[in-house]
Design a protein around this motif. Sequence first.
Motif, PDB file in Angstrom:
ATOM      1  N   SER A  64       0.848  -1.181   0.000  1.00  0.00           N
ATOM      2  CA  SER A  64       0.000   0.000   0.000  1.00  0.00           C
ATOM      3  C   SER A  64       0.887   1.234   0.000  1.00  0.00           C
ATOM      4  O   SER A  64       2.033   1.187   0.439  1.00  0.00           O
ATOM      5  CB  SER A  64      -0.876   0.025   1.256  1.00  0.00           C
ATOM      6  N   LEU A  65       0.345   2.321  -0.485  1.00  0.00           N
ATOM      7  CA  LEU A  65       1.050   3.589  -0.459  1.00  0.00           C
ATOM      8  C   LEU A  65       0.508   4.407   0.702  1.00  0.00           C
ATOM      9  O   LEU A  65      -0.706   4.548   0.845  1.00  0.00           O
ATOM     10  CB  LEU A  65       0.843   4.345  -1.779  1.00  0.00           C
ATOM     11  N   ILE A  66       1.385   4.899   1.543  1.00  0.00           N
ATOM     12  CA  ILE A  66       1.003   5.741   2.672  1.00  0.00           C
ATOM     13  C   ILE A  66       1.450   7.161   2.350  1.00  0.00           C
ATOM     14  O   ILE A  66       2.605   7.390   1.999  1.00  0.00           O
ATOM     15  CB  ILE A  66       1.671   5.281   3.986  1.00  0.00           C
ATOM     16  N   ILE A  67       0.507   8.094   2.467  1.00  0.00           N
ATOM     17  CA  ILE A  67       0.805   9.499   2.235  1.00  0.00           C
ATOM     18  C   ILE A  67       0.403  10.265   3.492  1.00  0.00           C
ATOM     19  O   ILE A  67      -0.721  10.111   3.974  1.00  0.00           O
ATOM     20  CB  ILE A  67       0.038  10.055   1.024  1.00  0.00           C
ATOM     21  N   ILE A  68       1.306  11.078   4.009  1.00  0.00           N
ATOM     22  CA  ILE A  68       1.022  11.906   5.185  1.00  0.00           C
ATOM     23  C   ILE A  68       0.980  13.359   4.716  1.00  0.00           C
ATOM     24  O   ILE A  68       1.927  13.838   4.087  1.00  0.00           O
ATOM     25  CB  ILE A  68       2.108  11.748   6.277  1.00  0.00           C
TER      26      ILE A  68
END
Length: 99
Positions: A64-68
Amino acid sequence: MNKQILNYRKTNHSLYSQWDRSIHDEILYKVLPYVECTTCKKDVIIVSHSFLKRKGIILRKRESLIIITSNKTLTTCYWCDHPDYLYSKEPFSHFQNLK
């Protein structure tokens, strides 16, 4: 890499993490239009493997791609194979799951 993408400004840390983790601007251009809450103090966006696949982003691993983000600023982004730990690590953040 640009210091801005769509309506988001990139911090120096996000530019480095994006480069270091091979997260190209093309991926962010396909994902960021679906992010809803951008005025919260801290947003954690979890982009599932199935969402990425539907958008034409094919990965070797099922990550999964995590973006903050924080107030229309990209703080960091990274690949993660088990993002469930984020719910306990970031209890006061606003979460959005793109499935």
